[in-house]
Design an enzyme around this catalytic site. Structure first.
Site, PDB file in Angstrom:
ATOM      1  N   PRO A 101       0.814  -1.220   0.000  1.00 15.20           N
ATOM      2  CA  PRO A 101       0.000   0.000   0.000  1.00 15.20           C
ATOM      3  C   PRO A 101       0.844   1.264   0.000  1.00 15.20           C
ATOM      4  O   PRO A 101       0.480   2.252  -0.640  1.00 15.20           O
ATOM      5  CB  PRO A 101      -0.825  -0.137   1.289  1.00 15.20           C
ATOM      6  CG  PRO A 101      -0.961  -1.610   1.484  1.00 15.20           C
ATOM      7  CD  PRO A 101       0.365  -2.177   1.046  1.00 15.20           C
ATOM      8  N   TYR A 102       1.976   1.256   0.718  1.00 16.06           N
ATOM      9  CA  TYR A 102       2.872   2.421   0.691  1.00 16.06           C
ATOM     10  C   TYR A 102       3.266   2.753  -0.742  1.00 16.06           C
ATOM     11  O   TYR A 102       3.163   3.905  -1.191  1.00 16.06           O
ATOM     12  CB  TYR A 102       4.123   2.131   1.518  1.00 16.06           C
ATOM     13  CG  TYR A 102       5.276   3.069   1.212  1.00 16.06           C
ATOM     14  CD1 TYR A 102       5.243   4.392   1.633  1.00 16.06           C
ATOM     15  CD2 TYR A 102       6.385   2.640   0.480  1.00 16.06           C
ATOM     16  CE1 TYR A 102       6.285   5.258   1.344  1.00 16.06           C
ATOM     17  CE2 TYR A 102       7.432   3.496   0.195  1.00 16.06           C
ATOM     18  CZ  TYR A 102       7.381   4.806   0.627  1.00 16.06           C
ATOM     19  OH  TYR A 102       8.408   5.675   0.323  1.00 16.06           O
ATOM     20  N   ALA A 103       3.724   1.750  -1.475  1.00 15.09           N
ATOM     21  CA  ALA A 103       4.162   1.982  -2.848  1.00 15.09           C
ATOM     22  C   ALA A 103       3.009   2.467  -3.723  1.00 15.09           C
ATOM     23  O   ALA A 103       3.201   3.310  -4.609  1.00 15.09           O
ATOM     24  CB  ALA A 103       4.759   0.705  -3.416  1.00 15.09           C
TER      25      ALA A 103
END
Length: 299
Positions: A134-136
């Site tokens: 999700p960060y990416a």
């Protein structure tokens, strides 16, 4: 400069100040890690305490904006995801909106994590992104927002994809910082995965040099990556040699969303901006070890 009290931001602020530029930092001093560390990073810097996701942003009078702020780390699944969406996507959208209104040029710091499980190494900028955390995904979304504002409203923006920056002041949750302090304090180190995962590590001084060149004359999108790829176990061996100490390892399962391999194709930034990494992995780790061991000795 957003994220001015962070790892890369504080080094960039030092370089700008040394070059005679007037620097104003923006940072929310969030609790993503110890605020005292951020306060130390920002010492001597004029920092506005702003939350980009909700506070008013006025960039009038600034020639350029380095947008480094964001919610870091691939451990972004589950209940924490709204924080990543807020601090990486909403905050960036509001920053780009303010930059358009002020006519300010922006250098946006993205991440190599947007490539995910890439099929080609070294990985060029034209590779189709396949983010696996999700960060990416939120960093890639911010890139798309930057391009949308560029096309629709004329935002002057350059995007940089950093590959595994390391060095003194690196975040305390990052592997190299944890290794250095574990060695200095004589503690075990939790190794996630088998240690065979590799990275194209990039020393923070080289990252800063690329970021300054991007503001000066960059256009479009650039990878910023070190010239040497190494595994975690190879990096640990270098740390042990530098420190003259043995690191006790506790092997843990891999972290979900963590990439197996990263390595940057830096042809574009070399040819267009004349940038190349100059600090070797061993020299960079030596600087990081000296920083960490001095911190421990000063306690």
């Amino acid at each position: 400069m957003t994220g001015a009290a962070g790892f890369i931001g504080s080094h960039l602020a030092d370089a700008l100040g040394a070059a005679g530029h007037e620097v104003v930092g923006i940072d929310s001093f969030s609790d993503s890690y110890d605020r005292e560390l951020k306060e130390e990073n920002a010492r001597g810097l004029d920092v506005l305490r702003l939350d980009l996701a909700e506070d008013a942003i006025d960039l009038s009078g600034f020639d350029g904006v380095f947008h480094l702020a964001g919610q870091p780390g691939v451990r972004s699944f589950g209940d924490v995801f709204p924080l990543y969406a807020r601090n990486n996507v909403l905050a960036s959208q509001r920053l780009f909106e303010a930059a358009v209104s002020a006519g300010a040029r922006v250098v946006f710091s993205s991440s190599s994590s947007i490539y995910g499980a890439a099929e080609r190494f070294p990985t060029p900028e034209g590779t189709v992104p396949e983010p696996i955390s999700p960060y990416a995904i939120t960093k890639l979304a911010a890139e798309h927002l930057a391009r949308a504002y560029e096309r629709s409203f004329g935002l002057d923006v350059v995007v940089l994809r950093y590959f595994n920056a390391f060095g003194p002041r690196q975040r305390p949750d990052m592997a190299f910082t944890r290794i250095a302090f574990a060695l200095a304090e004589g503690r075990p180190f939790d190794l996630y995965g088998d240690g065979g995962q590799t990275r194209g590590f990039t020393y923070v001084g080289d990252v800063v040099a690329a970021t300054l060149l991007a503001m000066e004359r960059g256009e479009g999108l650039y990878n910023v990556g070190g010239g040497v790829e190494a595994s975690m176990r190879e990096a640990i061996a270098i740390f042990e040699r530098i420190s003259g100490r043995r690191l006790e390892l506790r092997e843990e399962p891999p972290v979900p969303g963590d990439q197996r391999r990263t390595r940057a194709d830096t042809t574009r930034i070399r040819e267009e901006l004349g940038w190349a990494p100059h600090v070797s992995l061993e020299d960079g780790l030596s600087a990081q070890w000296e920083w960490a061991s001095a911190k421990v000795a000063a306690r």
